[in-house]
Design a protein around this motif. Structure first.
Motif, PDB file in Angstrom:
ATOM      1  N   ARG A   1       0.843  -1.120   0.023  1.00  0.00           N
ATOM      2  CA  ARG A   1      -0.096   0.040  -0.032  1.00  0.00           C
ATOM      3  C   ARG A   1       0.872   1.225   0.085  1.00  0.00           C
ATOM      4  O   ARG A   1       0.307   2.359  -0.428  1.00  0.00           O
ATOM      5  CB  ARG A   1      -0.694  -0.039   1.057  1.00  0.00           C
ATOM      6  N   SER A   2       2.171   1.309   0.446  1.00  0.00           N
ATOM      7  CA  SER A   2       2.799   2.327   0.813  1.00  0.00           C
ATOM      8  C   SER A   2       3.553   2.429  -0.866  1.00  0.00           C
ATOM      9  O   SER A   2       4.259   3.701  -0.709  1.00  0.00           O
ATOM     10  CB  SER A   2       3.802   2.114   1.937  1.00  0.00           C
ATOM     11  N   MET A   3       3.705   1.527  -1.674  1.00  0.00           N
ATOM     12  CA  MET A   3       4.391   1.811  -2.942  1.00  0.00           C
ATOM     13  C   MET A   3       3.635   2.453  -3.880  1.00  0.00           C
ATOM     14  O   MET A   3       2.275   2.411  -3.893  1.00  0.00           O
ATOM     15  CB  MET A   3       4.791   0.409  -3.431  1.00  0.00           C
ATOM     16  N   ASN A   4       4.346   3.373  -4.642  1.00  0.00           N
ATOM     17  CA  ASN A   4       3.707   3.987  -5.947  1.00  0.00           C
ATOM     18  C   ASN A   4       3.233   3.176  -6.866  1.00  0.00           C
ATOM     19  O   ASN A   4       4.268   2.460  -7.351  1.00  0.00           O
ATOM     20  CB  ASN A   4       4.016   5.467  -6.155  1.00  0.00           C
ATOM     21  N   PRO A   5       2.206   2.757  -7.408  1.00  0.00           N
ATOM     22  CA  PRO A   5       1.972   1.833  -8.442  1.00  0.00           C
ATOM     23  C   PRO A   5       2.860   2.187  -9.846  1.00  0.00           C
ATOM     24  O   PRO A   5       2.478   1.419 -10.825  1.00  0.00           O
ATOM     25  CB  PRO A   5       0.467   1.683  -8.724  1.00  0.00           C
ATOM     26  N   GLU A   6       2.971   3.470  -9.887  1.00  0.00           N
ATOM     27  CA  GLU A   6       3.524   4.026 -11.110  1.00  0.00           C
ATOM     28  C   GLU A   6       5.006   3.381 -11.507  1.00  0.00           C
ATOM     29  O   GLU A   6       5.340   2.828 -12.663  1.00  0.00           O
ATOM     30  CB  GLU A   6       3.974   5.402 -10.757  1.00  0.00           C
ATOM     31  N   LEU A   7       5.527   2.596 -10.381  1.00  0.00           N
ATOM     32  CA  LEU A   7       6.693   1.916 -10.790  1.00  0.00           C
ATOM     33  C   LEU A   7       6.614   0.646 -11.115  1.00  0.00           C
ATOM     34  O   LEU A   7       7.063   0.326 -12.256  1.00  0.00           O
ATOM     35  CB  LEU A   7       7.545   1.406  -9.405  1.00  0.00           C
TER      36      LEU A   7
ATOM     37  N   VAL B   1       7.138  -0.723 -15.507  1.00  0.00           N
ATOM     38  CA  VAL B   1       7.669  -2.294 -15.968  1.00  0.00           C
ATOM     39  C   VAL B   1       6.678  -2.560 -17.353  1.00  0.00           C
ATOM     40  O   VAL B   1       7.200  -3.196 -18.091  1.00  0.00           O
ATOM     41  CB  VAL B   1       7.804  -3.166 -15.145  1.00  0.00           C
ATOM     42  N   ARG B   2       5.470  -2.465 -17.000  1.00  0.00           N
ATOM     43  CA  ARG B   2       4.397  -2.881 -18.101  1.00  0.00           C
ATOM     44  C   ARG B   2       4.656  -2.056 -19.376  1.00  0.00           C
ATOM     45  O   ARG B   2       4.368  -2.702 -20.251  1.00  0.00           O
ATOM     46  CB  ARG B   2       2.915  -2.741 -17.480  1.00  0.00           C
ATOM     47  N   ILE B   3       4.735  -0.802 -19.126  1.00  0.00           N
ATOM     48  CA  ILE B   3       4.848  -0.167 -20.526  1.00  0.00           C
ATOM     49  C   ILE B   3       6.094  -0.576 -21.304  1.00  0.00           C
ATOM     50  O   ILE B   3       6.210  -0.369 -22.605  1.00  0.00           O
ATOM     51  CB  ILE B   3       5.141   1.392 -20.222  1.00  0.00           C
ATOM     52  N   HIS B   4       7.287  -0.994 -20.745  1.00  0.00           N
ATOM     53  CA  HIS B   4       8.297  -1.442 -21.404  1.00  0.00           C
ATOM     54  C   HIS B   4       8.315  -2.932 -21.601  1.00  0.00           C
ATOM     55  O   HIS B   4       9.180  -3.964 -21.970  1.00  0.00           O
ATOM     56  CB  HIS B   4       9.432  -1.267 -20.631  1.00  0.00           C
ATOM     57  N   GLY B   5       6.918  -3.469 -21.520  1.00  0.00           N
ATOM     58  CA  GLY B   5       6.760  -4.902 -22.061  1.00  0.00           C
ATOM     59  C   GLY B   5       6.762  -6.058 -21.053  1.00  0.00           C
ATOM     60  O   GLY B   5       6.368  -7.111 -21.366  1.00  0.00           O
ATOM     61  N   GLY B   6       6.945  -5.801 -19.920  1.00  0.00           N
ATOM     62  CA  GLY B   6       6.973  -6.625 -18.829  1.00  0.00           C
ATOM     63  C   GLY B   6       5.750  -7.029 -18.411  1.00  0.00           C
ATOM     64  O   GLY B   6       4.621  -6.031 -18.286  1.00  0.00           O
ATOM     65  N   GLY B   7       5.363  -8.175 -17.898  1.00  0.00           N
ATOM     66  CA  GLY B   7       3.890  -8.680 -17.388  1.00  0.00           C
ATOM     67  C   GLY B   7       3.910  -8.316 -15.811  1.00  0.00           C
ATOM     68  O   GLY B   7       4.674  -7.614 -15.168  1.00  0.00           O
ATOM     69  N   ARG B   8       2.707  -8.373 -15.477  1.00  0.00           N
ATOM     70  CA  ARG B   8       2.398  -8.205 -13.834  1.00  0.00           C
ATOM     71  C   ARG B   8       3.473  -9.146 -12.931  1.00  0.00           C
ATOM     72  O   ARG B   8       3.964  -8.447 -11.778  1.00  0.00           O
ATOM     73  CB  ARG B   8       1.117  -8.576 -13.737  1.00  0.00           C
ATOM     74  N   PHE B   9       3.697 -10.281 -13.240  1.00  0.00           N
ATOM     75  CA  PHE B   9       4.587 -11.174 -12.180  1.00  0.00           C
ATOM     76  C   PHE B   9       6.079 -10.729 -12.261  1.00  0.00           C
ATOM     77  O   PHE B   9       6.773 -10.815 -11.354  1.00  0.00           O
ATOM     78  CB  PHE B   9       4.260 -12.402 -12.486  1.00  0.00           C
TER      79      PHE B   9
END
Length: 550
Positions: free
Chosen positions: A441-447, A451-459
């Motif tokens: 909860r304390s982490m900003n989801p933008e990080l 990763v997803r913008i650069h092609g990485g998946g959720r995991f």
């Protein structure tokens, strides 16, 4: 959707299926399998069962009072005053948490047993009195030993509350002529009261659910409590339906008090919400020496004396004889480490189960917390509720539920370490989930979005971004769960067989046989390993990471 289905199946196996057995079995006729209320009639009409309930409530009430008396002055001294030795008080509280309840009980049996306890022997030699000074085998002795183990709960809650109270209000009281103690009584304590009462409820619940210490002290004292009564239902022939019916009131009490505690801590007082203002240590003059003396006394009673008697007994030929060179030996350690296969197996089982349980619990809690906080699956609130629901079930009751669900066909897991690991993961999953959820909860989801913008998946985002950022938090959760697993007795009670006994179960067996010298050596080894693990955590995570997480 596949992940959600897999998670749903896993939660059913871990939580829904075992806990549902509590309801199913308690209303089942053992002969026909049909619905019946006779189990509850049998429980509530038998005097022995009702006496066990009443004596459990008495014990819990006395334990709460003793715990508050031990913890509250220490918490106030550490958080609000200029009392010297505050660091020592922190370590005393941490030590009380590390020492397993059953080892603390063994230590006090050796210290205050009515016949051969060291304190009573010294008392007899000084006064010639044949009457013991202390008798640990009594309701008051049992409450005292339990309080020495559970008072850290009140210390943690009270310290956190005191830390959030601005000293400006106390200074205003001083300007109007109030002394330090009067300002504390009129201002500080009322503000911290919701947190103190909430912690007292947790101590109450911990006491009614505890098995190891009552098994060692209450049974010889002929003082029957709910957890020791539960074991009698498993004498041949086992009466699972009565055990379940007897457990239902314990679960209801737990749920009611947990709800009350949660509502109390949401009261919105200065002590438990928001950020504290300026806070300067209160100068309390000569009172600080009284607080220091109290903290030293509690530390001695909770940690130093039990640890000292365990160490000296572990090196003794006969523990009841005076400790001296003619009564010293290394044979007890040689026996448990090189000769007694049973003890070596118990040590191996304990740490294998604890390592596996802590790892699985931390990983599962982390993944579930991430899915719930980021709302990656439908019905996130339901998953969160199921994940924390085991906290409402006492450990010994949870063990009975797992026994009923998985001991027999088709899985027939009784006697396997797998069943204990599954039960441990279920029992302590709420700790891992809540701690990990706070970190996520304390982490900003933008990080993660980067990763997803650069092609990485959720995991991949989970493995390469979220986990590394929260690695200290995850390590803290792992160490905490590991320590709790290594000292857990109630959950392992009905799930262990001769082949997979853990140290906590073997402790009861050796105690019944009077093998205190070997038992003490085994306890010292357990304490050394656990302390080493906690020391590593302190080195990387800070001095009081265990206390803040607990």
């Amino acid at each position: 959707m596949a992940v959600f289905v897999l998670l749903a199946v896993l939660l059913v196996i871990l939580i829904v299926s075992p806990l549902s057995r509590l309801v199913i079995e308690s209303f089942s006729d053992p002969e026909t399998g049909g619905f019946t209320l006779q189990n509850f009639v049998d429980v509530f009409t038998r005097k022995r069962y009702m006496t066990a309930y009443w004596q459990t409530l008495q014990l819990a009430g006395v334990t709460v009072v003793m715990s508050v008396f031990m913890a509250l002055p220490m918490a106030f001294a550490v958080s609000r005053t200029d009392t010297p030795g505050r660091g020592l008080m922190y370590f005393a509280v941490l030590g009380a948490f590390i020492v397993p309840p059953f080892l603390g009980a063994i230590g006090w049996i050796l210290l205050a047993g009515p016949n051969a306890g060291w304190i009573n022997q010294i008392w007899e030699s000084l006064t010639g009195s044949e009457e013991p000074l202390f008798n640990i085998f009594s309701m008051w002795g049992l409450a005292f030993v339990i309080a020495l183990n559970v008072f850290p709960l009140i210390f943690i809650f009270a310290t956190s509350a005191f830390d959030l109270i601005s000293s400006e209000m106390e200074e205003a009281a001083a300007i109007h002529g109030a002394g330090p103690m009067r300002a504390t009584w009129l201002i500080t304590l009322p503000l911290a009261l919701p947190a103190i009462l909430g912690a007292s409820m947790l101590v109450f619940l911990e006491t009614i659910a505890l098995y190891g210490t009552p098994a060692l002290i209450a049974i010889p004292a002929r003082f029957n409590v709910a957890t020791t009564q539960l074991t009698t239902f498993f004498e041949y022939p086992a009466k699972i339906e009565l055990a379940m019916a007897f457990s239902v009131p314990m679960v209801l009490i737990t749920i009611v008090l947990l709800v009350a505690q949660r509502m109390m801590l949401r009261g919105g007082t200065v002590a438990v919400s928001g950020k504290g203002g300026a806070r300067e240590p209160m100068k309390i003059g000569r009172w600080k020496w009284l607080f220091l003396g109290h903290g030293i006394a509690v530390g001695l009673l909770a940690v130093v004396l039990p640890a000292f008697i365990l160490v000296t007994t572990s090196f003794s030929v006969a523990w009841a004889r005076p400790f001296g060179f003619d009564n010293m030996t290394l044979a007890n350690y040689r026996e448990i480490l090189f000769e007694q296969q049973t003890v070596r197996d118990a040590l191996w089982n304990t740490y294998t189960i604890s390592l596996t349980g802590a790892t699985v619990c931390t990983a599962l809690g982390f993944v579930i917390a991430y899915m719930v906080i980021r709302k990656l699956v439908p019905m996130s609130a339901v998953i969160a509720f199921l994940t924390v629901s085991p906290v409402a079930v006492p450990g010994i009751v949870l063990a009975i539920c797992f026994y009923a669900a998985y001991a027999g066909p088709p899985l027939s897991l009784y006697g396997s370490s797998m069943l204990i690991i599954i039960a441990f993961v279920t029992r302590f999953l709420p700790i891992a989930f809540v701690s990990c959820a706070s970190g996520v909860r304390s982490m900003n989801p933008e990080l993660e979005e980067a990763v997803r913008i650069h092609g990485g998946g959720r995991f991949r985002a989970l493995a390469e971004v979220v986990a590394p950022v929260l690695k200290k938090s995850l390590l803290g959760v792992w160490i905490l769960v590991f320590v709790i697993c290594s000292r857990e007795l109630s959950t392992a009670m009905f799930l262990s067989s001769y082949q997979n006994r853990v140290i906590s179960i073997l402790t009861l067996d050796l105690s019944e046989q009077g093998e205190y010298e070997m038992l003490a050596a085994m306890g010292v080894v357990l304490l050394v390993i656990t302390t080493a693990v906690v020391a590593v955590g302190m080195r990387f995570l800070g001095r009081d990471f265990m206390l803040r997480r607990n």
